[in-house]
Scaffold this motif. Sequence first.
Motif, PDB file in Angstrom:
ATOM      1  N   UNK A   1      -2.194   9.529  14.975  1.00 41.01           N
ATOM      2  CA  UNK A   1      -3.222  10.226  14.197  1.00 41.01           C
ATOM      3  C   UNK A   1      -2.806  11.612  13.739  1.00 41.01           C
TER       4      UNK A   1
ATOM      5  N   UNK B   1     -10.601  -5.231   4.147  1.00 37.91           N
ATOM      6  CA  UNK B   1      -9.635  -4.994   5.218  1.00 37.91           C
ATOM      7  C   UNK B   1      -8.682  -3.860   4.910  1.00 37.91           C
ATOM      8  N   UNK B   2      -8.203  -3.815   3.681  1.00 34.60           N
ATOM      9  CA  UNK B   2      -7.142  -2.849   3.399  1.00 34.60           C
ATOM     10  C   UNK B   2      -7.565  -1.773   2.427  1.00 34.60           C
ATOM     11  N   UNK B   3      -8.826  -1.381   2.529  1.00 32.82           N
ATOM     12  CA  UNK B   3      -9.244  -0.183   1.813  1.00 32.82           C
ATOM     13  C   UNK B   3      -9.052   0.999   2.736  1.00 32.82           C
ATOM     14  N   UNK B   4      -8.901   2.157   2.116  1.00 30.59           N
ATOM     15  CA  UNK B   4      -8.891   3.392   2.909  1.00 30.59           C
ATOM     16  C   UNK B   4     -10.298   3.972   2.870  1.00 30.59           C
TER      17      UNK B   4
ATOM     18  N   UNK C   1       0.831  -1.204   0.000  1.00 30.75           N
ATOM     19  CA  UNK C   1       0.000   0.000   0.000  1.00 30.75           C
ATOM     20  C   UNK C   1       0.861   1.248   0.000  1.00 30.75           C
TER      21      UNK C   1
ATOM     22  N   UNK D   1      -8.112  -0.593  15.987  1.00 32.53           N
ATOM     23  CA  UNK D   1      -7.515   0.391  16.906  1.00 32.53           C
ATOM     24  C   UNK D   1      -7.853   0.142  18.373  1.00 32.53           C
ATOM     25  N   UNK D   2      -9.143  -0.085  18.713  1.00 31.69           N
ATOM     26  CA  UNK D   2      -9.444  -0.352  20.130  1.00 31.69           C
ATOM     27  C   UNK D   2      -8.672  -1.562  20.646  1.00 31.69           C
TER      28      UNK D   2
ATOM     29  N   UNK E   1      -5.846   8.353   6.412  1.00 27.84           N
ATOM     30  CA  UNK E   1      -4.618   7.659   6.035  1.00 27.84           C
ATOM     31  C   UNK E   1      -4.591   6.222   6.515  1.00 27.84           C
ATOM     32  N   UNK E   2      -5.580   5.820   7.308  1.00 28.78           N
ATOM     33  CA  UNK E   2      -5.521   4.485   7.877  1.00 28.78           C
ATOM     34  C   UNK E   2      -6.545   3.572   7.200  1.00 28.78           C
ATOM     35  N   UNK E   3      -6.194   2.308   7.124  1.00 27.52           N
ATOM     36  CA  UNK E   3      -7.061   1.355   6.435  1.00 27.52           C
ATOM     37  C   UNK E   3      -8.214   0.936   7.345  1.00 27.52           C
TER      38      UNK E   3
ATOM     39  N   UNK F   1      -8.806  -1.967   8.343  1.00 21.94           N
ATOM     40  CA  UNK F   1      -8.272  -2.826   9.402  1.00 21.94           C
ATOM     41  C   UNK F   1      -7.711  -1.997  10.551  1.00 21.94           C
ATOM     42  N   UNK F   2      -6.895  -0.970  10.216  1.00 21.34           N
ATOM     43  CA  UNK F   2      -6.302  -0.126  11.265  1.00 21.34           C
ATOM     44  C   UNK F   2      -7.386   0.506  12.126  1.00 21.34           C
TER      45      UNK F   2
ATOM     46  N   UNK G   1     -16.093  -0.734  14.486  1.00 20.65           N
ATOM     47  CA  UNK G   1     -15.083  -0.237  15.420  1.00 20.65           C
ATOM     48  C   UNK G   1     -15.639  -0.156  16.835  1.00 20.65           C
TER      49      UNK G   1
ATOM     50  N   UNK H   1     -12.166  11.944  14.115  1.00 26.49           N
ATOM     51  CA  UNK H   1     -11.421  10.696  14.302  1.00 26.49           C
ATOM     52  C   UNK H   1     -10.441  10.787  15.468  1.00 26.49           C
TER      53      UNK H   1
ATOM     54  N   UNK I   1     -13.110   8.888  10.529  1.00 26.82           N
ATOM     55  CA  UNK I   1     -12.058   7.914  10.273  1.00 26.82           C
ATOM     56  C   UNK I   1     -10.829   8.614   9.729  1.00 26.82           C
ATOM     57  N   UNK I   2      -9.693   8.254  10.279  1.00 25.60           N
ATOM     58  CA  UNK I   2      -8.447   8.826   9.799  1.00 25.60           C
ATOM     59  C   UNK I   2      -8.246   8.436   8.336  1.00 25.60           C
TER      60      UNK I   2
ATOM     61  N   UNK J   1      -6.578  -9.863  13.375  1.00 23.59           N
ATOM     62  CA  UNK J   1      -7.039 -10.030  11.994  1.00 23.59           C
ATOM     63  C   UNK J   1      -8.310 -10.865  11.954  1.00 23.59           C
TER      64      UNK J   1
ATOM     65  N   UNK K   1     -11.793   5.025  21.687  1.00 20.23           N
ATOM     66  CA  UNK K   1     -11.322   3.649  21.552  1.00 20.23           C
ATOM     67  C   UNK K   1     -10.368   3.284  22.674  1.00 20.23           C
TER      68      UNK K   1
END
Lengths: 327, 340
Positions: A231, B167-170, A30, B134-135, B125-127, B129-130, B186, A213, B122-123, B148, A220
Amino acid sequence: MGEGTSLFEDAPEIDLSRGRLDLALVRLRMAWRTLRDGWAVFVESRIGVLSLAIIAIFALMAFSHPILMATVWTPDVYDPVTGYAFDRFEHPSPPDWRHPLGTDSLGRDILSQLLFSTKSEFILGITAALVTVGIATTVGAVAAYYGGLVDSLLMRLADLIIALPGISLLIVLSALFNLNLFYLALIIGVLGGFGGTAIILKSQALSIRVKPYIEAARAAGGGHFHVIFVHIIPNLLPLSLLYMMFTVTGAIFAEAVLSFLGLLDIRMSWGIMIHTANTGGYLLAGANYWWLIVPAGASITLLCSAFYLVGRALDEVVNPRLRRHDR
Amino acid sequence: MSSPDSGPLLAVDGLNKRFPIGGGLFRKPTDFIHAVDDVSFRMSAGESLGLVGESGCGKTTVGKLLVKLLEPTDGSITYRFATPAMDPHLAGPVETSNIRSRQLGAFRRQVQMIFQDPYESMNPRRTVYDTIAEPLVVQGIGHVQERLDRVSEILDLVGLTPAGTFLFRRPHELSGGQRQRVAIARALVIGPSFVVADEPTSMLDVSSRTAIMLLMQELAERLGIAYLYITHDLAVARYMCHRIAVMYLGKIVELADTEELLRNPLHPYTRALLSAVPSPDPTRRREPPDILGDLSLPVNPPQRCRFYDRCPLATDLCRREPHPPPEEKAPGHWVACHLA
C-alpha cells in the motif's frame, strides 16, 4: 484517465474460468493503459519530449562507439585512452574530416573519447539513481509507517548526511579509497538514499500512512510488511521515479567535478576530458582550443538538464495538480 | 437471535481509551484526551446496535477498539464466537488485548470493519478485485481461481452486477455508492460474524444512502452478522438497529431497545438529540433543543457528570457527585443520569 474514453467500455472484461492466466493478462493490460495515459500527459510537455529525445541521442552515441571501433575506427589511432593520431604533426589539433572534434594534447581523438564516455555516464547515473531511490523509498516508507524511535533514528541519520558537504566528502573518500565508477555510484546512491531524498519520500509516505485504506488493510489482516510494500510503496513510486531523474543529474555532475579534479580511478570520462585540457594548460586559452572543452562541457550540461527536465515533465504526469487545463 | 448457551457474542467491560497530548521521547505527557471512558455493553449474535453521538464523542474510537485497530488503555473486550469448531484459535472467550499474532488472523476473519469514507478507504492504485480479495490474500485463503469466484459472488451479492465489468475498475471509476458497496463486499468477503460499520452512509448522496442501508440490513440478516452501526443520525440508527446506545464525551449515557429509547428517552441529552431530528411536517412546531453551549473537549475532564456543562436540568447534586453510573430504569433500558 479521461481523455474521452468511456469508463464503461474501458474496463477490461475477464473470462473468469481461466484464473491466474487471465488475471495476469488483465493486469498487464491495465498497466499498459496506465502507461499510455501517462504518456499522453507527458507528450503535452514539449520540453519533456525534447529532453527525452536528447537522452535518446546520447544513448545512441553510447551504442555507436563499440560499433565504430569494430568497423571504421582502427584501435591504435582511435582508442579513447591509448590511441594516437599519427596523421597529425602537432597536438591538440583542430577538427577535420578524419577527427571531427579534433584531438587532445596527447593526440587522442576527442569524438571517440566523447562517445566512449557516454556509456559510463549512463551506467553511473542510472546505478546511482536506482540505489538512491531503492534506499530512499524503503527508508521513507519504513520511517513514516513505524514512526517513533525508528523514525527518529532514520531522520537524524538523514540530517547528518545532509549536513555533510557532498563533494568535499567525496574528495576525502577518493583520497582514502580507489574510487571507480561503480563505487562512486554506490556512494552517491547511499548518501542520497539515506539523505535528502529519504526525507522527501518520507513526507509523502506520511500523508499516505494516515489514509483510511491503510487502516482498512490492517483490519483485513494485513501485516506491517504487507501494508508497507503493497500500500505505501506503490503510492510512493511516482515520486520515487521523479527523484530518480534528479539523482541522475546529481550523479553525473558529481562525477564531472571529481574527474576534473583528477580524483577518480576511471580511464575516460567527460570530466577527465576537461581535466586533460586543464593539465595541458589549455583551459585558460579555451577560445582558441574550444574543441578540447566544448564537446565534453556541452554534453555534461545537456545530459544533466535533459534528465532534470524529463523529471519536471514527469512531475506533471505524477502530480495532476500541476497540469495546465487551459489547452 | 443468539444461541441460548453461548452467552453474548461481545462483552465490553469498563473500556477506556486515553490519547496523550504532547509528550516526547523524554517528556511524559501530562494531558490526556479521554476518548472512551468506562464504556460497557453486551451484544448477542446477529444483533445490531446503533452507537449514536456527536462528532468527537468517541464513537469511532470504540469501533476501532472493537476491531483491534487500537489497543484499549483499560478495560476488556471479549468475544465469544459461535463457530469454535471452525477455528481452534477462537474457541472459548477471546479477549482482544490477549490476542497473539497467531490468533490475529482468525480474529480478523470474524471481526471486520466498514469505513466511513468510501473515497479514502480504498487504495486508488488497486482494482476492485484487489481491494475485495485483500482479506483473502493476506489470510492465504483459496487460490486465484477460488478468490476470483468468491469476489464475483460477493460483488453479485452487494449488487454490483455483472461482476465481470466491475472486477478491474479502479476506485476513481466508481460512484460513491458503488465504492461503499465495494467496501461492504470487502468486509463481508471472509464471512465475519461481527462487523463495525463506521457511518457507512454519511459521505454518500441522499439518493444512494437508503440503498446502502437496505443492502446492509438485508445482508446482515441473510448472513447472520451482528453489527455495530456508528452514526450521528438517530433516524438512521432507528432504521438500522435493534438497540441504540447514545454516547456523550466518551461515555454511554443511555442504552435501550430502539423503540423504547425513542418513545421514552430518559437522559436529557437523548431528548435533545430527538428534538433535533427534523420532522417532515412543516406545520409541526418543535421546541428548540434545550441544550446549552457546544461539545466540550474531553481533555482531563472533571469527575462530575460529563453533561453537566450543557444540561438544562443540572442541579447542585450533579456538580458535586461523580459521573453517574448507568442504572437499569426499565428492563433493558440503561441510563446514566442522577435525575432520570
